[in-house]
Scaffold this motif. Sequence first.
Motif, short mmCIF file in Angstrom:
data_model
loop_
_atom_site.label_atom_id
_atom_site.label_comp_id
_atom_site.label_asym_id
_atom_site.label_seq_id
_atom_site.Cartn_x
_atom_site.Cartn_y
_atom_site.Cartn_z
N GLN A 168 -2.63 -5.19 -3.36
CA GLN A 168 -2.53 -5.17 -4.78
C GLN A 168 -3.53 -4.40 -5.47
O GLN A 168 -3.15 -3.56 -6.23
CB GLN A 168 -1.95 -6.33 -5.35
N GLY A 169 -4.71 -4.63 -5.23
CA GLY A 169 -5.94 -3.84 -5.62
C GLY A 169 -5.93 -2.23 -5.51
O GLY A 169 -6.08 -1.79 -6.17
N LEU A 170 -5.51 -2.12 -3.87
CA LEU A 170 -5.50 -0.82 -3.49
C LEU A 170 -4.29 -0.13 -4.35
O LEU A 170 -4.36 1.21 -4.82
CB LEU A 170 -5.12 -0.57 -2.10
N ALA A 171 -3.32 -0.61 -4.48
CA ALA A 171 -2.14 -0.21 -5.37
C ALA A 171 -2.46 -0.01 -6.59
O ALA A 171 -1.99 1.23 -7.28
CB ALA A 171 -0.87 -0.97 -4.99
N ASN A 172 -3.11 -0.76 -7.28
CA ASN A 172 -3.52 -0.48 -8.82
C ASN A 172 -4.83 0.22 -9.02
O ASN A 172 -5.22 0.38 -10.24
CB ASN A 172 -3.67 -2.34 -9.57
N ASP A 173 -5.41 0.48 -8.02
CA ASP A 173 -6.65 1.25 -7.89
C ASP A 173 -7.70 0.45 -8.71
O ASP A 173 -8.40 0.97 -9.32
CB ASP A 173 -6.42 2.61 -8.52
N SER A 174 -7.43 -0.94 -8.49
CA SER A 174 -8.60 -1.79 -9.01
C SER A 174 -9.52 -2.24 -8.21
O SER A 174 -10.45 -3.22 -8.65
CB SER A 174 -7.92 -2.76 -9.87
N LEU A 175 -9.55 -2.01 -6.78
CA LEU A 175 -10.54 -2.57 -6.11
C LEU A 175 -11.72 -1.81 -6.14
O LEU A 175 -12.06 -0.60 -5.59
CB LEU A 175 -9.85 -2.38 -4.42
N LYS A 176 -12.76 -2.29 -6.56
CA LYS A 176 -14.12 -1.67 -6.87
C LYS A 176 -15.18 -2.57 -6.02
O LYS A 176 -15.13 -3.68 -5.49
CB LYS A 176 -14.45 -1.73 -8.40
N GLY A 177 -16.39 -1.84 -5.97
CA GLY A 177 -17.57 -2.73 -5.45
C GLY A 177 -17.67 -2.21 -4.05
O GLY A 177 -16.90 -1.97 -3.33
N SER A 178 -18.61 -2.72 -3.44
CA SER A 178 -19.39 -2.52 -1.90
C SER A 178 -18.42 -3.49 -1.06
O SER A 178 -18.01 -4.80 -1.25
CB SER A 178 -20.79 -2.61 -1.87
N LEU A 179 -18.35 -2.94 0.17
CA LEU A 179 -17.49 -3.73 1.15
C LEU A 179 -18.30 -5.05 1.47
O LEU A 179 -17.88 -5.98 1.76
CB LEU A 179 -17.31 -2.82 2.50
N LYS A 210 -0.37 6.51 -10.86
CA LYS A 210 -1.77 5.77 -11.27
C LYS A 210 -2.59 6.32 -12.41
O LYS A 210 -2.87 5.78 -13.16
CB LYS A 210 -2.78 5.86 -9.91
N ILE A 211 -2.27 7.53 -12.58
CA ILE A 211 -3.19 8.37 -13.57
C ILE A 211 -2.39 8.11 -14.84
O ILE A 211 -2.87 7.73 -15.73
CB ILE A 211 -3.00 9.94 -13.46
N MET A 212 -1.19 8.02 -14.77
CA MET A 212 -0.39 7.73 -16.03
C MET A 212 -0.82 6.38 -16.71
O MET A 212 -0.66 6.02 -17.52
CB MET A 212 0.99 8.18 -15.85
N ALA A 213 -0.54 5.53 -15.62
CA ALA A 213 -0.71 4.12 -15.86
C ALA A 213 -2.05 3.76 -16.53
O ALA A 213 -2.19 2.93 -17.38
CB ALA A 213 -0.42 3.21 -14.64
N LYS A 214 -3.39 4.63 -15.82
CA LYS A 214 -4.54 4.38 -16.19
C LYS A 214 -4.78 4.60 -17.73
O LYS A 214 -5.60 4.00 -18.48
CB LYS A 214 -5.52 5.12 -15.25
N TYR A 215 -4.20 5.83 -18.07
CA TYR A 215 -4.58 6.45 -19.47
C TYR A 215 -3.41 6.09 -20.30
O TYR A 215 -3.49 6.84 -21.49
CB TYR A 215 -4.76 7.93 -19.32
N ASP A 216 -2.43 5.17 -19.89
CA ASP A 216 -1.31 4.75 -20.93
C ASP A 216 -0.53 6.14 -21.25
O ASP A 216 -0.42 6.51 -22.40
CB ASP A 216 -1.78 4.03 -22.14
#
Length: 450
Positions: free
Chosen positions: A340-351, A222-228
């Motif tokens: 998918q959002g959890l896997a990509n670490d793209s799940l943001k915002g409040s529940l 996830k870190i390497m994907a986030k920062y290319d």
Amino acid sequence: MTYEITDEFLEKLVGLIYENNDSEIKKLFEEVHFADIAEILDELDFDDSIYIIKLLDSEKTSEILTELDEDTREEILKNLSAKEIADEVREMDTDDAADIIGELSEERQQRVISALEDDEHAADIKELLSYDDDSAGALMAKELVKVYETWTVAGCMRRIRGQAKDVTRVHSIYVVDKEDKLVGRMSLKDLIIAKSDQKIADICKTKVDAVNVHEDDEAVAKIMAKYDLEAIPVVDDNGVLLGRITIDDIVDVIRDEADKDYQMAAGFSQDVEADDTIWELTKARLPWLILALFGGFISVSVLGSFDGAMKNFPELFFFTPLIAAMAGNVGVQSSAIIVQGLANDSLKGSLFKRLLKEILQGLLNGFVLATLLMSAGMLFLGFNLNLGITVATSLISVIIIASIIGTFIPIILEKKGIDPALATGPFITTSNDILGILIYFSIAKLVLGF
């Protein structure tokens, strides 16, 4: 251009093996990439694969072994001596060598490592084998270019030539202090354009992304994907530079995780392949099938508790599969998006906002589908008003509830340390089927009064 393995090529190769025509076989493979040779070996009989491996030089076969199907490689390694395996891993980077040796029994591991002539290479492999399988330590390679911050550019250029010959690709030059702690990085360009008398500390970038040696491999991905990043350094708890992880290893992690999630979503309890034995495939599938059977039994019990509906409104049962199917489908759709959002670490915002969003989109989808169903039912099936209201209300309710469950079960599983992909498989489908039937007949009982 993709290399194509033809039947004619395979027939020619097998004929040359049968004739023991080693020189022609070597010529045949001169311009063939090692990944393509690995694919060819997977197509050959086992004895022919062994023949090719023992014929070609270790510089080429070491690369081939890393590309082979795991089952094929396992069988080949069983038929190679410890000395022959040591000759192969001698040509590999430490991370690949550790992967190959790690597939052997502990006794054979020791024999292969003992057969390695390069003591430093052997020590590096032993270190990598000591880390947990899913950690950054097990993923990293020891080969890298390391310089000290006190060196001058001129002195650095002289020293890195010796290091660079052992590194397949130089992504970055890592800068350390006198205690080997990572303090910065620089590119070859930084080094080339600098003045020869400048200190490395003056030209290196001190902001450098790094991961701990015990970090989970998925977190590294996830870190390497986030920062290319093409590569990332690995440090211990004290910040000492231990190795680096490159993008090719991360691609393998992402692919393996995707395969695992896909199989879990399809209802497999363990990682399997199409060529596995019947027993292994059965063990992977049976637990989920038992769950589905148990869920089906609960569904039957739920239906049995509404036997009054069968007597007074038998037409309700025509729509039971539809309601159950919609509940399962909507739940899987919702959970797939969240996973998918959890896997990509793209799940943001409040529940709360996510809850409101799921309710609104469930309401919209349910209203559209219920309108279509009622219209079709009244035109073609002769719905009476109460039956139409029952089915439409049930459909809207089931879609909203299934959306909410499909959204929050993966999030809860993630917080409990359980793979959220579990929520996209038979687990969510079965639970929503049961819930859908229960909601449907409860609303029917309320509206129709039986």
